[in-house]
Design an enzyme around this catalytic site. Structure first.
Site, mmCIF file in Angstrom:
data_model
loop_
_atom_site.group_PDB
_atom_site.id
_atom_site.type_symbol
_atom_site.label_atom_id
_atom_site.label_comp_id
_atom_site.label_asym_id
_atom_site.label_seq_id
_atom_site.Cartn_x
_atom_site.Cartn_y
_atom_site.Cartn_z
ATOM 1 N N GLY A 118 -6.390 -34.179 -34.676
ATOM 2 C CA GLY A 118 -5.661 -32.928 -34.551
ATOM 3 C C GLY A 118 -4.260 -33.158 -34.002
ATOM 4 O O GLY A 118 -3.713 -34.260 -34.106
ATOM 5 N N GLY A 120 -3.049 -33.506 -30.983
ATOM 6 C CA GLY A 120 -2.894 -34.551 -29.970
ATOM 7 C C GLY A 120 -2.886 -35.934 -30.590
ATOM 8 O O GLY A 120 -2.078 -36.797 -30.216
ATOM 9 N N ASP A 143 -9.916 -25.552 -35.749
ATOM 10 C CA ASP A 143 -8.972 -24.503 -35.339
ATOM 11 C C ASP A 143 -7.965 -24.164 -36.443
ATOM 12 O O ASP A 143 -7.351 -23.103 -36.403
ATOM 13 C CB ASP A 143 -8.186 -24.944 -34.096
ATOM 14 C CG ASP A 143 -9.086 -25.339 -32.936
ATOM 15 O OD1 ASP A 143 -10.247 -24.907 -32.926
ATOM 16 O OD2 ASP A 143 -8.621 -26.090 -32.061
ATOM 17 N N ARG A 178 -25.609 -0.983 -30.765
ATOM 18 C CA ARG A 178 -24.787 -1.606 -29.722
ATOM 19 C C ARG A 178 -23.425 -2.045 -30.260
ATOM 20 O O ARG A 178 -23.230 -2.170 -31.466
ATOM 21 C CB ARG A 178 -25.495 -2.875 -29.206
ATOM 22 C CG ARG A 178 -26.653 -2.583 -28.306
ATOM 23 C CD ARG A 178 -27.409 -3.860 -28.021
ATOM 24 N NE ARG A 178 -28.413 -3.646 -26.995
ATOM 25 C CZ ARG A 178 -29.469 -4.419 -26.814
ATOM 26 N NH1 ARG A 178 -29.671 -5.462 -27.602
ATOM 27 N NH2 ARG A 178 -30.316 -4.174 -25.842
ATOM 28 N N GLU A 238 -11.421 -17.243 -28.771
ATOM 29 C CA GLU A 238 -11.553 -17.630 -27.353
ATOM 30 C C GLU A 238 -10.219 -17.552 -26.600
ATOM 31 O O GLU A 238 -10.203 -17.451 -25.369
ATOM 32 C CB GLU A 238 -12.124 -19.042 -27.239
ATOM 33 C CG GLU A 238 -11.232 -20.120 -27.844
ATOM 34 C CD GLU A 238 -11.782 -21.535 -27.734
ATOM 35 O OE1 GLU A 238 -12.857 -21.742 -27.148
ATOM 36 O OE2 GLU A 238 -11.117 -22.461 -28.257
ATOM 37 N N HIS A 288 -19.596 -24.725 -29.307
ATOM 38 C CA HIS A 288 -19.620 -26.001 -30.042
ATOM 39 C C HIS A 288 -20.532 -25.988 -31.261
ATOM 40 O O HIS A 288 -20.467 -26.911 -32.083
ATOM 41 C CB HIS A 288 -20.033 -27.136 -29.100
ATOM 42 C CG HIS A 288 -18.968 -27.439 -28.082
ATOM 43 N ND1 HIS A 288 -18.835 -26.708 -26.934
ATOM 44 C CD2 HIS A 288 -17.974 -28.358 -28.073
ATOM 45 C CE1 HIS A 288 -17.805 -27.164 -26.238
ATOM 46 N NE2 HIS A 288 -17.262 -28.160 -26.910
ATOM 47 N N ARG A 291 -18.735 -26.642 -34.344
ATOM 48 C CA ARG A 291 -18.278 -27.992 -34.688
ATOM 49 C C ARG A 291 -19.396 -28.829 -35.294
ATOM 50 O O ARG A 291 -19.168 -29.975 -35.707
ATOM 51 C CB ARG A 291 -17.733 -28.695 -33.435
ATOM 52 C CG ARG A 291 -16.530 -28.019 -32.823
ATOM 53 C CD ARG A 291 -15.458 -29.012 -32.422
ATOM 54 N NE ARG A 291 -15.896 -30.050 -31.556
ATOM 55 C CZ ARG A 291 -15.499 -30.225 -30.290
ATOM 56 N NH1 ARG A 291 -14.656 -29.349 -29.765
ATOM 57 N NH2 ARG A 291 -15.914 -31.238 -29.583
#
Ligand code: F6P
Length: 386
Positions: A118, A120, A143, A178, A238, A288, A291
């Site tokens: 990704g 980074g 993402d 709900r 998130e 997770h 993923r």
């Protein structure tokens, strides 16, 4: 004449996602098949390159892994070679280990490094390129927030899992009348929330790019109830946050280039909705799970196209590029142009506009033009991560 490429290295860095093994398979098969190039794989991303941990990757090693989730090489989202965590007397210190990475690369007689990861991993790879290591990047992440490519592999698989979950939440929401909140990952980008919200028939979608207005959310729930719908589904990224409010941080991982781990905003929203409307809410955080599992066929194809193209670039000595998808074509972009940037949802994004046309609530406060509702969802410290 340029020297023939004989031996290359590959690594998978950052958070895992479905499709990593499909890329590895495509790289090894294309390298051997088309060019007679040998491939070695570094274990646990850049950690393996810095520490000299690797294994040969033969045709046999990549047999039977196309449909397997995760990565046979292992990965790490804490292994930036320029800011490498080392435990000293029970505390981490951060050292520049990039020269060790270069030494290991050269000692193995490698001609190029293919780094699958990704933002980074691309930032670290751009740094390695500056140190003289020829690199080719392959963009992955659930993402879908990598700058320079229309899509990353892994996104479609996570989207499929999220959509299935939202489909399932519908039936119990209906039975109990709900408000059900489904929280999905995505970090500072709302692609996964937006796409799964639209694909799963969510009623309200909250993305990090638009700080939400709780009144707008409650009004949407009440309007639905007034029209006879006895339940509502809210899909929450998130990284969603209230107008004027902060991100909800679940934990921090000090050794990671971006220490923040998001999660839990849905519980706050649910409590507010219950307080303001008296309607019962429940929260499901997919985390997770998104993923995991086998890649979808779309991700297998994209991962394969990326892997094949990466090897063609290497063989043609077109280094320091990241493979990308533009429209329906595989292309590439200089890896240095990618580092430090994220691709987030904008008012021009097609699916965002479609959500508005469908009459979905996006948590937008009344009376302010939509363009002005978008805010930079990326905290300054988090422009890149491992
Ligand atoms: O970048 C992928 C991702 O799954 C994000 O969506 C999420 O915020 C983060 O990684 C979680 O990281 P970790 O695996 O360290 O908990």
């Amino acid at each position: 004449m340029a020297k023939r490429i004989k031996r290359i290295g590959v690594l998978t860095g950052g958070g895992d996602c479905p499709g990593l093994n499909a890329v590895l398979r495509a790289i090894v098969r294309t390298a051997k098949n088309d060019y007679g190039i040998d491939v070695i794989g570094f274990i646990d991303g850049y950690e393996g390159l810095v520490e000299g941990r690797y294994r040969e990757l033969s045709y046999k090693d990549v047999s039977g892994i196309l449909a397997r989730g995760g990565t046979i090489l292992g990965t790490s989202n804490r292994a930036d070679p320029f800011h490498f965590p080392v435990l000293e007397h029970e505390d981490y210190v951060y050292l520049d280990r990039s020269s060790a990475a270069v030494r290991n690369f050269e000692a193995l007689g490698l001609d190029c490094l293919i780094a699958i990861g990704g933002d980074g991993t691309m930032a670290a790879s751009a740094g390695m390129a500056e140190k003289g290591i020829p690199v080719v990047g392959v963009p992955k992440t659930i993402d879908n927030d990598l700058y320079g490519t229309d899509v990353t592999f892994g996104f479609d698989s996570a989207l499929t899992t999220a959509t299935e979950a939202i489909d399932k939440i519908h039936t119990t929401a209906q039975s109990h009348h709900r408000v059900m909140l489904v929280e999905v990952m995505g970090r500072y980008a709302g692609w996964l929330a937006l796409f799964s919200g639209v694909a799963g028939g969510g009623d309200i979608i909250l993305i990090p790019e638009i700080p939400y207005d709780i009144e707008a959310i409650c009004n949407a729930v009440k309007t639905r109830n007034a029209r006879g719908a006895t339940f509502s589904i809210i899909v929450v990224g998130e990284g969603a946050r209230p107008e004027g409010g902060d991100l909800t941080v679940q934990r921090t991982v000090q050794t990671s280039p971006d220490a923040i781990r998001l999660g839990g905003i849905s519980h706050k929203i649910a409590a507010q909705i219950e307080g303001l409307t008296n309607i019962e809410c429940r929260v499901t955080i997919l985390g997770h799970l998104l993923r995991g599992g086998a890649p979808t066929s779309a991700d297998r194809i994209l991962a394969t196209r990326f892997g094949v193209h990466a090897v063609h670039l290497v063989a043609n000595r077109e280094f320091d590029q990241m493979v990308s998808l533009h429209g329906n074509s595989i292309a590439s972009i200089p890896i240095g142009d990618v580092a430090g940037k994220l691709r987030v949802v904008t008012p021009e994004s097609d699916v965002f506009k479609a959500a508005l046309s469908l009459g979905l609530c996006l948590g937008i406060a009344e009376g302010i033009p939509i363009d002005e509702q978008f805010a930079d969802s990326t905290p300054q410290h988090s422009k890149t991560r491992g």
